[in-house]
Scaffold this motif. Structure first.
Motif, PDB file in Angstrom:
ATOM      1  N   VAL A  24       6.138   0.981  -3.320  1.00  0.00           N
ATOM      2  CA  VAL A  24       6.854   2.440  -3.567  1.00  0.00           C
ATOM      3  C   VAL A  24       5.597   2.702  -4.329  1.00  0.00           C
ATOM      4  O   VAL A  24       5.335   4.024  -2.394  1.00  0.00           O
ATOM      5  N   ALA A  25       5.119   2.722  -4.918  1.00  0.00           N
ATOM      6  CA  ALA A  25       4.030   4.382  -4.885  1.00  0.00           C
ATOM      7  C   ALA A  25       2.688   4.650  -3.542  1.00  0.00           C
ATOM      8  O   ALA A  25       2.310   5.167  -3.440  1.00  0.00           O
ATOM      9  N   GLU A  26       2.013   2.762  -3.839  1.00  0.00           N
ATOM     10  CA  GLU A  26       1.647   2.575  -2.045  1.00  0.00           C
ATOM     11  C   GLU A  26       2.241   2.855  -1.028  1.00  0.00           C
ATOM     12  O   GLU A  26       0.822   3.772  -0.556  1.00  0.00           O
ATOM     13  N   ALA A  27       3.188   2.723  -0.654  1.00  0.00           N
ATOM     14  CA  ALA A  27       3.778   2.667   0.403  1.00  0.00           C
ATOM     15  C   ALA A  27       4.003   4.521   0.660  1.00  0.00           C
ATOM     16  O   ALA A  27       4.087   4.797   1.725  1.00  0.00           O
ATOM     17  N   GLU A  28       4.194   5.565  -0.613  1.00  0.00           N
ATOM     18  CA  GLU A  28       4.350   6.717   0.053  1.00  0.00           C
ATOM     19  C   GLU A  28       2.463   7.378  -0.534  1.00  0.00           C
ATOM     20  O   GLU A  28       2.655   8.213   0.030  1.00  0.00           O
ATOM     21  N   ALA A  29       1.856   6.447  -1.187  1.00  0.00           N
ATOM     22  CA  ALA A  29       0.625   7.194  -0.260  1.00  0.00           C
ATOM     23  C   ALA A  29      -0.624   6.745   1.025  1.00  0.00           C
ATOM     24  O   ALA A  29      -0.957   7.288   0.928  1.00  0.00           O
ATOM     25  N   LEU A  30       0.178   6.099   1.592  1.00  0.00           N
ATOM     26  CA  LEU A  30      -0.132   6.186   2.728  1.00  0.00           C
ATOM     27  C   LEU A  30       0.813   5.856   4.149  1.00  0.00           C
ATOM     28  O   LEU A  30       0.233   6.761   4.773  1.00  0.00           O
ATOM     29  N   SER A  31       1.758   6.834   3.236  1.00  0.00           N
ATOM     30  CA  SER A  31       2.891   7.479   4.419  1.00  0.00           C
ATOM     31  C   SER A  31       1.925   9.049   5.209  1.00  0.00           C
ATOM     32  O   SER A  31       2.587   8.824   6.655  1.00  0.00           O
ATOM     33  N   GLY A  32       0.995   9.539   4.832  1.00  0.00           N
ATOM     34  CA  GLY A  32       0.536  10.374   5.340  1.00  0.00           C
ATOM     35  C   GLY A  32      -1.507   9.868   6.266  1.00  0.00           C
ATOM     36  O   GLY A  32      -1.673  10.569   7.077  1.00  0.00           O
ATOM     37  N   SER A  33      -1.430   8.412   6.657  1.00  0.00           N
ATOM     38  CA  SER A  33      -2.443   8.215   6.551  1.00  0.00           C
ATOM     39  C   SER A  33      -2.482   8.143   8.192  1.00  0.00           C
ATOM     40  O   SER A  33      -1.495   8.228   8.881  1.00  0.00           O
TER      41      SER A  33
ATOM     42  N   ARG B  99      -0.982  -3.143   6.936  1.00  0.00           N
ATOM     43  CA  ARG B  99      -0.483  -2.474   6.029  1.00  0.00           C
ATOM     44  C   ARG B  99       0.517  -2.430   5.150  1.00  0.00           C
ATOM     45  O   ARG B  99       1.333  -2.903   4.311  1.00  0.00           O
ATOM     46  N   TYR B 100       1.646  -1.682   5.943  1.00  0.00           N
ATOM     47  CA  TYR B 100       2.889  -1.663   5.730  1.00  0.00           C
ATOM     48  C   TYR B 100       3.932  -3.392   5.830  1.00  0.00           C
ATOM     49  O   TYR B 100       4.077  -3.544   5.216  1.00  0.00           O
ATOM     50  N   ARG B 101       3.309  -4.132   6.799  1.00  0.00           N
ATOM     51  CA  ARG B 101       4.141  -5.120   6.945  1.00  0.00           C
ATOM     52  C   ARG B 101       3.649  -5.906   6.516  1.00  0.00           C
ATOM     53  O   ARG B 101       4.276  -6.595   5.474  1.00  0.00           O
ATOM     54  N   ASP B 102       2.147  -6.344   5.330  1.00  0.00           N
ATOM     55  CA  ASP B 102       2.131  -6.736   3.943  1.00  0.00           C
ATOM     56  C   ASP B 102       3.711  -6.479   2.943  1.00  0.00           C
ATOM     57  O   ASP B 102       3.470  -6.903   2.139  1.00  0.00           O
ATOM     58  N   LEU B 103       3.438  -5.551   2.804  1.00  0.00           N
ATOM     59  CA  LEU B 103       3.964  -4.748   1.374  1.00  0.00           C
ATOM     60  C   LEU B 103       5.618  -5.111   1.527  1.00  0.00           C
ATOM     61  O   LEU B 103       6.065  -5.482   0.903  1.00  0.00           O
ATOM     62  N   MET B 104       6.170  -5.091   3.052  1.00  0.00           N
ATOM     63  CA  MET B 104       6.655  -5.775   3.246  1.00  0.00           C
ATOM     64  C   MET B 104       7.660  -7.086   2.707  1.00  0.00           C
ATOM     65  O   MET B 104       8.700  -7.467   1.871  1.00  0.00           O
ATOM     66  N   THR B 105       6.400  -7.475   2.977  1.00  0.00           N
ATOM     67  CA  THR B 105       6.722  -9.134   2.624  1.00  0.00           C
ATOM     68  C   THR B 105       6.651  -8.999   1.045  1.00  0.00           C
ATOM     69  O   THR B 105       7.165  -9.827   0.835  1.00  0.00           O
ATOM     70  N   GLU B 106       5.753  -8.297   0.573  1.00  0.00           N
ATOM     71  CA  GLU B 106       5.636  -8.640  -1.730  1.00  0.00           C
ATOM     72  C   GLU B 106       6.809  -8.068  -1.476  1.00  0.00           C
ATOM     73  O   GLU B 106       7.434  -8.346  -2.804  1.00  0.00           O
ATOM     74  N   TRP B 107       7.472  -7.546  -0.796  1.00  0.00           N
ATOM     75  CA  TRP B 107       8.645  -6.761  -1.688  1.00  0.00           C
ATOM     76  C   TRP B 107       9.868  -7.567  -1.616  1.00  0.00           C
ATOM     77  O   TRP B 107      10.483  -7.875  -2.364  1.00  0.00           O
ATOM     78  N   LYS B 108       9.684  -8.220  -0.169  1.00  0.00           N
ATOM     79  CA  LYS B 108      10.803  -9.594  -0.004  1.00  0.00           C
ATOM     80  C   LYS B 108      10.788 -10.517  -1.149  1.00  0.00           C
ATOM     81  O   LYS B 108      11.514 -11.286  -1.276  1.00  0.00           O
ATOM     82  N   ALA B 109       9.408 -10.838  -1.453  1.00  0.00           N
ATOM     83  CA  ALA B 109       8.624 -11.920  -2.684  1.00  0.00           C
ATOM     84  C   ALA B 109       9.167 -11.672  -3.999  1.00  0.00           C
ATOM     85  O   ALA B 109       9.283 -12.059  -4.726  1.00  0.00           O
ATOM     86  N   ALA B 110       9.266 -10.398  -4.089  1.00  0.00           N
ATOM     87  CA  ALA B 110       9.797  -9.783  -5.377  1.00  0.00           C
ATOM     88  C   ALA B 110      11.325 -10.144  -5.984  1.00  0.00           C
ATOM     89  O   ALA B 110      11.358  -9.757  -6.995  1.00  0.00           O
ATOM     90  N   GLY B 111      11.842 -10.040  -4.963  1.00  0.00           N
ATOM     91  CA  GLY B 111      13.323 -10.157  -5.100  1.00  0.00           C
ATOM     92  C   GLY B 111      13.853  -8.903  -5.711  1.00  0.00           C
ATOM     93  O   GLY B 111      13.041  -7.655  -5.188  1.00  0.00           O
ATOM     94  N   ARG B 112      15.297  -8.931  -6.309  1.00  0.00           N
ATOM     95  CA  ARG B 112      16.387  -8.150  -6.479  1.00  0.00           C
ATOM     96  C   ARG B 112      15.706  -7.688  -7.629  1.00  0.00           C
ATOM     97  O   ARG B 112      15.994  -7.960  -8.687  1.00  0.00           O
TER      98      ARG B 112
END
Length: 409
Positions: A206-215, A224-237
């Protein structure tokens, strides 16, 4: 002197009763006629007859204990043997002898009934122990826990056995419950630890996603957002509350970026307005599916509408909450109908949820591959259009994953 078939009174006032062993002295009578003396002792005999009759009735119709019945028999036998009554004493003894036999018979019957009850209780408790020991290895935490609590109530309603047997069975029963409780506690402790790990990972995402939001580096940042989504799913709930909060921030950061990118591409305004018109037509079509009367048909129809919806692309920002809210309302209604069906057919519902998740994941993977090929071919327009479709598919996939997670809860 006066006499009757069972007794007589001599000249001295001595009263006798006739028995098979000869005459026995009953007592002495000095205060009246011999007839009155015989009548008095005959009344005492009748009193014994009444008492014996009452005792026979108590033995026959009540739960008088064998001990109390025998004490009453002995008391009456003593009175008969003391010969203080005129009448057929032998008949009274015979009735008392039969009563003793009846009491002994009842004692044996009760003993047998008690033994049978004890054996049935032992069998029932052994069955409870066996079931509890089987449940101790279960991973159906909720249903097994509820069943174990029910078994305790059943146990309490059963008669006690002899101390040794009852204690041994209870020890096994209690041990099975304790073993299940320890395993369940360990399971949820492990699950909590996993969810805490997932929370920490997602906070970083989330911290990285928020940092990228103004790019404004649209291509690289979108990738990179696509990669973050992949990592999000892999992290579990994570825990539900944290999961919802983090997901809202994660999605919010992406929305900021993609909305900014959309605003930069002013030439797409007209397209987005056209998209709104198309989506309004689709949401009207979707709303006609409510209320849901045929779940299978509604689901298929909604899937068709949704596929066309996702293919359309973005709508103007200010119109998005309303139009998507209407579409989500239809989706929620269908999901509620699916949940009702799931409660009736859990295995099938889970299989369908798993199938839907697999289909969505395949669609996401296919879109990602197509985007990569378009980028490699330098066709950014096609890639951007596919990216919009991918965003919607990922949102649906995430919802499907959440639903599948609930099946595993």
């Amino acid at each position: 002197m006066s006499s009757d078939p069972w007794g007589r009174v001599d000249e001295t006032g001595t009263v006798y009763v006739r028995t098979a062993d000869g005459e026995k002295v009953v007592g002495s009578w000095q205060a009246g006629s011999p007839e009155e003396a015989l009548a008095y002792f005959e009344r005492k005999y009748e009193g014994l007859v009444v008492e014996i009759g009452l005792l026979e009735r108590r033995v026959r119709t009540t739960d008088l204990s064998a001990k109390d019945a025998m004490a009453a028999v002995d008391h009456l036998r003593t009175q008969v043997d003391e010969h203080h009554a005129v009448g057929d004493l032998a008949a009274l003894r015979e009735r008392l002898d039969k009563l003793v036999a009846t009491v002994e018979s009842r004692r044996e019957e009760r003993k047998a009934a008690k033994a049978k009850q004890s054996e049935e209780a032992r069998t029932a408790k052994e069955a409870l122990v066996a079931e509890a020991e089987e449940l101790a290895a279960s991973e159906q935490w909720r249903s097994a826990g509820e069943r174990l609590r029910a078994l305790v109530d059943i146990w309490k309603g059963l008669p006690r056995l002899d101390r040794k047997t009852d204690d041994e069975l209870w020890h096994r029963f209690s041990h099975a419950r304790s073993a299940f409780s320890k395993r369940r506690k360990a399971h949820f402790a492990s699950l909590d630890a996993q969810r805490e790990d997932a929370r920490k990972v997602k906070e970083k995402l989330v911290a990285e996603a928020e940092a990228l939001s103004g790019s404004t580096d649209w291509g690289a940042t979108a990738a990179r957002y696509r990669d973050l989504m992949t990592e999000w799913k892999a992290a579990g709930r994570a825990q539900r509350e944290a999961e919802d909060e983090l997901w809202a921030r994660f999605r919010g950061a992406q929305d900021v970026f993609f909305q900014a990118r959309s605003e930069v591409f002013a030439e797409r305004d007209a397209e987005q307005q056209g998209n709104l018109t198309l989506k309004e037509e689709l949401v009207t079509e979707a709303e006609k599916l409510l209320p849901v009367t045929d779940l299978k048909a509604a689901r298929a129809a909604f899937r068709s509408v949704n596929e066309r919806w996702e293919a359309i692309g973005h709508v103007p920002r200010d119109a998005r909450p309303k139009i998507e809210g209407r579409m989500h309302a239809v989706e929620r209604a269908i999901q509620e109908a699916e949940e009702a069906e799931w409660r009736r057919t859990n295995p099938e519902a889970r299989a369908r949820a798993a199938g839907l998740t697999g289909q969505l994941q395949d669609a996401v993977d296919k879109l990602q591959d197509q985007i990569a090929k378009a980028r490699a071919a330098g066709n950014d327009a096609k890639a951007d259009k596919l990216a919009k479709e991918l965003e919607g598919r990922k949102a649906l996939l995430d919802q499907a994953l959440k639903g599948l997670e609930e099946f595993g809860g």
